[in-house]
Design an enzyme around this catalytic site. Structure first.
Site, PDB file in Angstrom:
ATOM      1  NE  ARG A   1      -3.704   0.167   2.807  1.00  0.00           N
ATOM      2  CZ  ARG A   1      -4.137   0.227   4.082  1.00  0.00           C
ATOM      3  NH1 ARG A   1      -3.946  -0.702   4.702  1.00  0.00           N
ATOM      4  NH2 ARG A   1      -4.824   1.380   4.360  1.00  0.00           N
TER       5      ARG A   1
ATOM      6  CG  HIS B   1      -8.663   5.817  11.293  1.00  0.00           C
ATOM      7  ND1 HIS B   1      -9.645   5.701  10.525  1.00  0.00           N
ATOM      8  CD2 HIS B   1      -8.983   5.948  12.399  1.00  0.00           C
ATOM      9  CE1 HIS B   1     -10.739   5.536  11.140  1.00  0.00           C
ATOM     10  NE2 HIS B   1     -10.109   5.795  12.177  1.00  0.00           N
TER      11      HIS B   1
ATOM     12  N   GLY C   1     -16.048  11.475   0.399  1.00  0.00           N
ATOM     13  CA  GLY C   1     -15.592  10.269   0.142  1.00  0.00           C
ATOM     14  C   GLY C   1     -15.379   9.295   1.410  1.00  0.00           C
ATOM     15  CB  THR C   2     -16.187   9.045   4.785  1.00  0.00           C
ATOM     16  OG1 THR C   2     -16.060   8.035   5.771  1.00  0.00           O
ATOM     17  CG2 THR C   2     -17.175   9.969   5.026  1.00  0.00           C
TER      18      THR C   2
ATOM     19  N   PRO D   1     -20.112   9.934  -4.659  1.00  0.00           N
ATOM     20  CG  PRO D   1     -18.807   8.468  -5.806  1.00  0.00           C
ATOM     21  CD  PRO D   1     -18.719   9.512  -4.663  1.00  0.00           C
TER      22      PRO D   1
END
Ligand code: BV8
Ligand code: ZN
Length: 260
Positions: free
Chosen positions: A74, A128, A204-205, A231
């Site tokens: 990642r 986080h 975007g969560t 979206p």
């Protein structure tokens, strides 16, 4: 009285009227930079796992090479990625508001990538943790990555975590795993920002992971307006005054910088 303005225009007015704004972001913020979201199925070596299963102290204890390999894969994806037009719009917007003295912008993110910072925006509050802050799993001492950045194979690989220079223990990623508490400093900074803001923009969560998802709700209880860019459908749809159904890189430049 029915608000007949198109949602984007109404949302832009709400933003210009706001004094203190918090921008709360999740994995969707970095999706258009090529960083997979948590909803995206894992690939390669990790295809048979869920992110929630791998991002745990238990998984690391059971198979540290599998989990360390995942985080190094990642991290390599993030290093190869670039901030997108959404990250840049936030950076430009924050700089403009600071220059105009028209009120503060605080970025609070659930993301462990460094794309907000690389876009030149204000340092984000990382609820986080970060992919770039390894520490010793035994004594907690900060650790360092190999000087020569390894090339991670596309499908990933098992990789032994480096050893701590202080105590020889295994290093672990500097992220918050499921079942672990959030860093106190980040939590209280985010909580204070939510209590004192008059608008929270959620980008975007999926609003599924707690206690992070409780923060915009806290801002609402403190009288703030909630505005969402996503979206898809989320638990915030019902709470948001404005729901802008689109992607971060397309909606944020129009919303924050008037480039449409
Ligand atoms: C804890 C770091 C106790 C690691 C992460 C209350 C109710 C239910 C469950 C719980 C609860 N309280 C606690 C829990 C358990 C758990 C939890 O919430 N589980 C969930 C799954 C139900 N929470 C915890 O374990 C927390 N710790 O409770 O500890 C404790 C307390 C004190 C002391 C000791 C112990 C810790 C949670 C943090 C875990 N770590 N990340 C890593 O990255 O590997 S969470 C991780 O997943 C991310 O950081 C993020 O928070 C989350 C993913 O969510 P999103 O970011 O929202 O992304 P997602 O993929 O879900 O959705 C993407 C969205 O973007 C979608 O809506 C999509 O439509 C949209 N999108 C897609 N493309 C775009 C887009 N939007 C815009 N533009 C696009 N282009
Ligand atoms: Zn150590």
């Amino acid at each position: 009285m029915m608000d007949t303005r198109p949602p984007l225009a109404a949302a832009r007015d709400a933003i210009s009227a706001a004094r203190r704004i918090v921008i709360f972001t999740g994995a969707g913020m970095s999706a258009e930079s090529g960083v997979p979201t948590f909803r995206d199925a894992l690939t390669g070596l990790w295809a048979r796992f869920s992110a929630e299963a791998l991002a745990t102290p238990e998984a690391f204890a059971r198979d540290p090479e599998l989990v360390w390999g995942w985080y190094e894969w990642r991290r390599a994806r993030v290093r190869a990625a670039q901030p997108n037009a959404g990250h840049r719009a936030i950076a430009e917007f924050a700089a403009r508001r600071a220059a105009e003295g028209s009120g503060g912008v605080t970025v609070v993110t659930q993301n462990v990538d460094d794309l907000h910072e690389r876009a030149g925006g204000p340092a984000a509050v990382h609820l986080h943790g970060s992919l770039f802050a390894p520490r010793c799993g035994a004594c907690g001492a900060p650790g360092a990555f190999a000087t020569v950045e390894p090339v991670e194979p596309e499908g990933g690989r098992r990789l032994a975590p480096p050893r701590c220079e202080q105590c020889g223990g295994a290093l672990r990623p500097g992220v918050v795993w499921f079942g672990e508490g959030l860093p106190e400093a980040a939590w209280s900074a985010a909580s204070q920002a939510m209590d004192s803001c008059d608008l929270v923009l959620c980008v975007g969560t999926s609003a599924l992971v707690y206690p992070a998802a409780a923060l915009p709700e806290q801002a609402l209880r403190a009288g703030a307006t909630l505005l969402q860019v996503n979206p898809g459908h989320t638990a915030f749809d019902a709470l948001a005054r404005f729901n802008l159904k689109g992607s971060a890189a397309t909606v944020l430049p129009a919303l924050l910088c008037g480039n449409h």
